[in-house]
Structure formats: C-alpha cells, structure tokens
Motif scaffolding. Structure first.
Motif, short mmCIF file in Angstrom:
data_model
loop_
_atom_site.label_atom_id
_atom_site.label_comp_id
_atom_site.label_asym_id
_atom_site.label_seq_id
_atom_site.Cartn_x
_atom_site.Cartn_y
_atom_site.Cartn_z
N SER A 55 -3.83 4.97 -1.12
CA SER A 55 -4.94 5.32 -0.24
C SER A 55 -4.53 6.57 0.55
O SER A 55 -3.48 6.57 1.19
N ILE A 105 -5.88 -0.25 7.29
CA ILE A 105 -4.96 -0.60 6.20
C ILE A 105 -4.00 -1.69 6.65
O ILE A 105 -3.73 -2.64 5.90
N ARG A 124 -7.86 4.76 10.58
CA ARG A 124 -7.72 4.51 9.14
C ARG A 124 -6.45 3.71 8.85
O ARG A 124 -6.46 2.78 8.04
N VAL A 135 0.85 -1.19 0.00
CA VAL A 135 0.00 0.00 0.00
C VAL A 135 0.89 1.24 0.00
O VAL A 135 1.94 1.26 0.65
#
Length: 396
Positions: free
Chosen positions: A187, A382, A378, A161
């Motif tokens: 993201s 992830i 958040r 990510v």
C-alpha cells in the motif's frame, strides 16, 4: 479523522492507549529521508499511542528529551548489531503491540533474522528507495556475506503490510526483485509534509544576500552530489545569465560535490549571482523556500519520491523537476510546477519565467494533499486494519 479508532476500549468502555514499536536502524541525529519519516510517524502516532522507537543510532546526552515518545538506543558495536536487536526483540516479546513498524532496510533485516512471530504478524515494513539496487541487483560483498537479501526478504514476507513510499517505488521494487508475490500486501505511503514547519514565511533573505530587486531567485536544496543535476543546472543558469536574464541562484546543502561546483561557478564568472548557504535548519529552509521565486532540482537519480518539491510548494513556491521516477508523483505539471525531460525544456521555462503564471493557491492546495496529518491518517488506517485482522484471527 477520529483518532480514537487507534485505541482499544476496556471493559468499562474507556479508551486505553495501545502500544506501537517503531524499529528504525537510522534515526536522528543522523539525517536522511528514512530518518525523517521515522521521527514524523513516531511524533504523530504518540498523540494517540504509547510509542517506543528502537534504534542503534547514537546521540548526544539529552538529545531524546525533545521527543514526546520513548527512544531506546541499543548499543551496537560494528559487526554485531543484529544480535543487539535480537536481544531487544526478545526482551519485548511478551508485549502486545498494536503494530510493529520496521522503518528501514536494516530494521527489516533484523526482523527477518530474529523478530518473534508475534512481531512479524503485526509488522508494517517500509520501502524507501534503493533497496532493489543495494540488496538485489548490485549487492556489496558485505551484504552477501551476511545474507542481507535473504533475511531482508524474510522480514518483508513476515510483515502484514508493506509500504512503498510511492507508486513508482512499488513498481520498481517488484520489477527489479521479481518478488511479485509481495505486491498484494503493498500500500503506497507517501511521506507527509509537516505544515507546522513548512508554510509561507516572508523574510529578509533578499536583503541579507544583497540580491537585486529585479532578479528572480532560484533555490536548490539537497545533498551536493553531481548526480543531483548540479552540473547541468549550472550550465543552464550560466547560459541564461549570458543572455541577459536577471537571476540569482541560492544553493542550500553540503556534500562531496560542493568544492567542484563552487569552483565551476567561479570559472563561469557567476560568483556574484550564485550564493551557497550550506546546510540549513528546517526553520531557515522554510524562509529560503518562501523567498524563492522558484525551486529547481534536476536530479539524475530515479528518486523514489520528491518530498523536497512538496516542501517548497507548502511554502507557496512553484517547482521544477526532472520527469522521471517518483518525482512525477510530487509535481502536478503545469499547476504546481513543471516536469522537464531535458535542459532545453528547463531553460525555456526559466527564460520565460513561466513559474510566475502558476496560482499560489493551487500550489498550496497540492502540498496540503500531502500534509503530515493526512499521511498519518492513512498510516493509522493501516495500523487499525492490521490490528483488526489479528483480532479476527485470534477470535476465529
């Protein structure tokens, strides 16, 4: 959020704290946005994980005793620091980390150069702001010699990510580097405001600086460089004072433009209504934010984000910023502050004291949406997604 989602269950159904490695080449006592994000993430994640920070930044003896997580400072003489990271990675290659976070460009470079595949497949890489300019558009000779762009790209490519710090940063990185293939694993991860540090905190700042009760207090806080907009702000402020507006400007921070700015203040005859307070601790900065009628900073940089505006909002203070870059995502125009396109827009807002019409509750609510607890929630999601995808792959 139930933080137990960040833990594994053992055979007895009990929760075991999983390990996270956070690699941040830049770390306190150095200051900066990336350093702040690293400390914030490590501190919050350490509540539910065993966290180790790996960094090359030196610190005075006893400095790391303030942290509830482990900090390993690798010795990195100039020119060989990538090799030191390689040794540190190798020493940890058998560890089963839930995630490995590469917090800054140098950490991603080290990852691309020498991180084992077991690290990269669990890797989460941050993009903070100037990476496209530093390593792609206008790379220095040293960066070209050490093939920084090549290994930085390899580090990003290996990560599961990628976390740009704003929507603007995501667009900017893809457009300026041409690395459109990375966009699918990006993201946005806004930096969080620590509301245990920044909150409304009434103080005697006005009395301390002998500011008249009738004067509205404007505050600016940043590194003092010309491109932060101080020359333009001084001209706006001088014009308003000449027109008879009762204002007092407090400037916090330090940097290469300080002497020039203070000399210009004196030449304009504004020494009595401009106060420079130097660099402030976060606790002191909170008090200055809270005492100000408005916070303003008209940066000419295309800032990746605008955390400073949200810190002011968290103290109940409306803000004024330039309508460009990631600042647009930090200010809710007409509700938490104002986005301006030119000096005249800003002058009118200040002259009419439009910031006084904004509701403090709206300002505080907006800052709350960017609170550090929400930011870490958040990030935790992830991390869990990365761990679950790896577990699925290993089980297939």
């Amino acid at each position: 959020m139930d933080y137990l989602v960040g833990m594994h269950k053992n055979k007895d159904g009990r929760h075991d704290i999983s390990e996270i490695l956070l690699v941040s080449h830049a770390f306190p006592p150095d200051v900066g946005g990336a350093q702040q994000v690293a400390v914030q993430n490590a501190r919050m994640l350490s509540k539910t994980h065993k966290v180790e920070v790996l960094t090359s930044t030196n610190a005075p003896k006893g400095w790391d005793q303030r942290y509830d997580f482990t900090v390993t400072r690798v010795s990195t003489p100039f020119g060989v620091w990538p090799l030191r990271y390689a040794r540190a990675f190798a020493a940890r290659s058998s560890r089963s980390y839930r995630a490995v976070i590469f917090n800054d460009p140098a950490a991603l470079y080290a990852a691309g150069l020498s991180a084992p595949s077991s690290f990269l497949k669990r890797g989460i890489g941050y993009l903070h702001g100037t990476e496209p300019e530093l390593f792609f558009s206008e790379p220095k000779l040293l960066y070209r010699l050490v093939r920084f762009r090549h290994y930085f790209k390899r580090g990003l490519a290996g990560c599961r990510v990628i976390l740009p710090v704003s929507k603007y940063m995501q667009r900017k990185f893809v457009e300026q580097t041409g690395l459109h293939g990375f966009e699918s694993k990006m993201s946005v991860a806004y930096a969080g405001v620590d509301q245990s540090v920044f909150y409304p905190d009434p103080s005697d700042i006005r009395d301390h600086h002998d500011i008249e009760d009738t004067a509205d207090v404007l505050l600016s806080a940043s590194r003092l460089v010309k491109q932060k907009g101080y020359d333009e702000m001084l001209q706006i402020f001088a014009d308003l004072c000449r027109e008879g507006h009762s204002l007092h400007w407090i400037i916090a921070g330090d940097g290469p433009y300080r002497e020039s700015l203070l000399q210009e203040v004196e030449r304009e005859g504004l020494s009595d209504c401009v106060t420079w307070v130097g660099e402030l601790t976060q606790d002191n900065l909170r008090q200055y934010y809270s005492a100000a009628d408005a916070f303003w900073l008209l940066s000419k940089f295309r800032e990746a984000f605008g955390l400073v505006y949200l810190e002011a909002n968290a103290c109940g203070t409306p803000v004024i910023g330039r309508d460009r870059g990631g600042v647009r995502e930090a200010i809710q125009n007409g509700t938490t502050g104002f986005l301006v396109t030119n000096a005249e827009d800003c002058r009118r807002i200040l002259a009419n004291r439009r910031y006084q019409s904004l509701e403090t509750e709206d300002v505080l609510d907006w800052a709350g949406d960017f609170g550090v607890k929400k930011a870490i929630q958040r990030l935790q999601k992830i991390i869990d997604q990365v761990a679950c995808s790896i577990d699925t792959e290993m089980g297939s």
